[in-house]
Design an enzyme around this catalytic site. Structure first.
Site, short mmCIF file in Angstrom:
data_model
loop_
_atom_site.label_atom_id
_atom_site.label_comp_id
_atom_site.label_asym_id
_atom_site.label_seq_id
_atom_site.Cartn_x
_atom_site.Cartn_y
_atom_site.Cartn_z
N ASP A 159 16.57 -3.93 -7.77
CA ASP A 159 17.04 -3.42 -9.17
C ASP A 159 17.35 -2.15 -9.14
O ASP A 159 18.46 -1.97 -9.88
CB ASP A 159 16.11 -3.81 -9.59
CG ASP A 159 15.35 -5.30 -9.81
OD1 ASP A 159 16.02 -6.33 -10.20
OD2 ASP A 159 14.38 -5.37 -9.07
N HIS A 187 10.08 -7.58 -11.16
CA HIS A 187 11.44 -7.87 -10.37
C HIS A 187 11.70 -9.17 -11.04
O HIS A 187 11.41 -10.17 -10.43
CB HIS A 187 11.18 -7.75 -9.10
CG HIS A 187 12.41 -8.48 -8.31
ND1 HIS A 187 13.78 -7.91 -8.10
CD2 HIS A 187 12.48 -9.63 -7.47
CE1 HIS A 187 14.33 -8.55 -7.78
NE2 HIS A 187 13.80 -9.52 -7.24
P1 NDP Z 1 15.23 -16.27 1.47
O1 NDP Z 1 14.86 -15.20 2.61
O2 NDP Z 1 16.55 -15.99 0.88
O3 NDP Z 1 14.11 -15.33 0.43
C1 NDP Z 1 12.64 -15.61 0.53
C2 NDP Z 1 12.18 -14.83 -0.62
O4 NDP Z 1 12.63 -13.66 -1.28
C3 NDP Z 1 12.50 -15.90 -2.07
O5 NDP Z 1 10.95 -15.95 -2.62
C4 NDP Z 1 13.16 -15.21 -2.68
O6 NDP Z 1 13.21 -15.43 -4.03
C5 NDP Z 1 12.69 -13.82 -2.59
N1 NDP Z 1 13.75 -12.74 -3.16
C6 NDP Z 1 13.51 -11.69 -3.58
N2 NDP Z 1 14.26 -10.73 -4.01
C7 NDP Z 1 15.43 -11.43 -3.59
C8 NDP Z 1 16.65 -11.27 -4.12
N3 NDP Z 1 17.23 -10.21 -4.43
N4 NDP Z 1 17.63 -12.35 -3.33
C9 NDP Z 1 17.35 -13.23 -2.80
N5 NDP Z 1 15.85 -13.45 -2.61
C10 NDP Z 1 14.90 -12.60 -3.00
O7 NDP Z 1 14.34 -17.61 1.69
P2 NDP Z 1 14.68 -18.79 2.35
O8 NDP Z 1 14.49 -19.91 1.66
O9 NDP Z 1 15.93 -18.80 3.33
O10 NDP Z 1 13.55 -18.59 3.39
C11 NDP Z 1 12.28 -18.36 3.27
C12 NDP Z 1 11.42 -18.67 4.49
O11 NDP Z 1 10.22 -18.37 4.35
C13 NDP Z 1 11.51 -20.13 5.10
O12 NDP Z 1 11.62 -19.82 6.65
C14 NDP Z 1 10.36 -20.77 4.97
O13 NDP Z 1 9.81 -21.62 5.85
C15 NDP Z 1 9.22 -19.52 4.83
N6 NDP Z 1 8.00 -19.45 4.15
C16 NDP Z 1 6.91 -19.15 4.89
C17 NDP Z 1 5.62 -19.45 4.24
C18 NDP Z 1 4.52 -18.72 4.95
O14 NDP Z 1 4.72 -18.14 6.22
N7 NDP Z 1 3.28 -18.91 4.53
C19 NDP Z 1 5.53 -20.02 2.86
C20 NDP Z 1 6.73 -20.16 2.29
C21 NDP Z 1 8.14 -19.89 2.84
P3 NDP Z 1 13.85 -16.68 -4.97
O15 NDP Z 1 13.17 -17.92 -4.35
O16 NDP Z 1 13.47 -16.26 -6.29
O17 NDP Z 1 15.18 -16.54 -4.58
#
Ligand code: NDP
Length: 326
Positions: A159, A187
């Site tokens: 931000d 955020h």
């Molecule tokens: P991203 O890598 O795109 O995003 C991950 C997180 O960052 C989301 O919560 C997202 O929020 C957040 N975020 C914060 N700021 C921003 C921003 N400015 N722009 C975009 N995102 C932002 O998500 P993917 O779905 O590609 O990947 C997530 C990974 O996490 C997957 O590989 C999944 O398996 C893993 N995962 C692992 C867990 C664990 O290890 N226990 C638990 C859950 C998921 P928002 O959703 O609001 O965009």
């Protein structure tokens, strides 16, 4: 050579990490002369995809990438880490209620907080990126009572950087010359980008912008809704800019800001009337591997309204997860 530092990153198979991991391996966090071990966490079903990313990391032959660990066990991922960047979070799926999103994430960060508490270095620096980032950081800190709460932070830097660029364009200056910008609160679209104290080479930024209506009616909503605008345009959420902000946040915390202000989500010590422990975006100055919140800034009516709005949202989020924390 120096002993390697250990950096854990969660959500390693995700979009943000596809940018973030390469930046860390390249030395953008700790410096080009510092070997790094990456400890990557993702869900069991994502292990294969993480393996693919690690093949690409190998193919870059980064000179200071000493080792890479892949795991689905937080206690393996967080073992002896110097830094942890928690990116993985449960995204909002179609039809999912906000309360369900909060509790799904609360569970994830409760487990990760407990694992950090058990196995991370006692002075580990943690940044939560996964949304709702502030509340996820709050849960992590509450679940890690043996670690200093001040070391568990949330990302407001995206931000901050978004606001810097918009102000720079409007005022016809370089973003790097803007000092003393503050982003307060959550955020989320309620965050408050506050330019009242900002200067460019000693001149007040509000004077250089010269358009209070633009600031209130365009700048603030543009920054607040930037994530949605990027999804609309790209068909995917912001990833490279989020990774860049994570690097900026951790880099500055590790190396210091030479007196410059940055915005960080940090556990409140009660200043500005924010209840203790709430993870709230504030202006801070980093030095000696630590940070100090900029205190005593005055609020006017507009600021008070914006500030109270974003605080209320965070208090509601806290109330939404309090039962889960027990
Ligand atoms: P991203 O890598 O795109 O995003 C991950 C997180 O960052 C989301 O919560 C997202 O929020 C957040 N975020 C914060 N700021 C921003 C921003 N400015 N722009 C975009 N995102 C932002 O998500 P993917 O779905 O590609 O990947 C997530 C990974 O996490 C997957 O590989 C999944 O398996 C893993 N995962 C692992 C867990 C664990 O290890 N226990 C638990 C859950 C998921 P928002 O959703 O609001 O965009």
């Amino acid at each position: 050579t120096k002993p390697a530092v250990r950096v854990a990153v969660t959500g390693a198979a995700g979009q943000i990490c596809y940018s973030l991991l390469f930046r860390i391996a390249n030395g953008d966090l700790y410096g080009k002369d510092q070997p790094v071990i990456l400890q990557l966490l993702d869900l069991p079903q994502a292990q294969g995809a993480v393996g693919g990313v690690v093949m690409e990391l190998e193919d870059c032959a980064f000179p200071n990438l000493a080792d890479v660990v892949i795991t689905s066990d937080p206690k393996v991922a967080f073992k002896d880490i110097d830094a942890g960047i928690l990116v993985g979070a449960r995204p909002r799926s179609k039809g999912m209620e906000r309360a369900d999103l909060l509790s799904a994430n609360a569970e994830i960060f409760k487990v990760q907080g407990a694992a950090l508490n058990e196995v991370a270095k006692r002075d580990v620096k943690v940044l939560v990126v996964g949304n709702p980032a502030n509340t996820n950081a709050y849960i992590t800190a509450k679940s890690a009572p043996d670690l200093p709460a001040r070391n568990i932070t949330a990302m407001l830097r995206l931000d901050h950087n978004r606001a810097l660029s918009q102000f720079a364009k409007k005022a016809g200056v370089l973003s790097q010359d803007i000092e003393k910008l503050a982003v307060w609160g959550n955020h989320s679209p309620t965050m408050y980008a506050d330019y009242r104290f900002a200067t460019v080479k000693g001149k007040p930024l509000p004077e250089l912008v010269g358009d209070e209506a633009w600031y209130r009616d365009t700048l603030i909503p543009t920054v607040g809704k930037r994530g949605a605008a990027i999804i609309e345009a790209r068909g995917l959420s912001s990833a490279a800019s989020a990774a860049n902000a994570a690097i900026d946040h951790m880099h500055d915390w590790i190396h210091g800001t030479n007196g410059a202000w940055v915005s960080m989500g940090v556990a409140s010590d009660g200043s500005y009337g924010v209840p203790e422990g709430i993870v709230f975006g504030v202006p801070a100055v980093c030095a000696n591997g630590d940070y100090e919140v900029v205190k005593g800034l005055p609020m006017d009516d507009f600021s008070k309204t914006k500030f109270d709005g974003t605080l209320k949202e965070l208090l509601d989020e806290r109330d939404g997860v309090s039962a889960l924390l027990g």
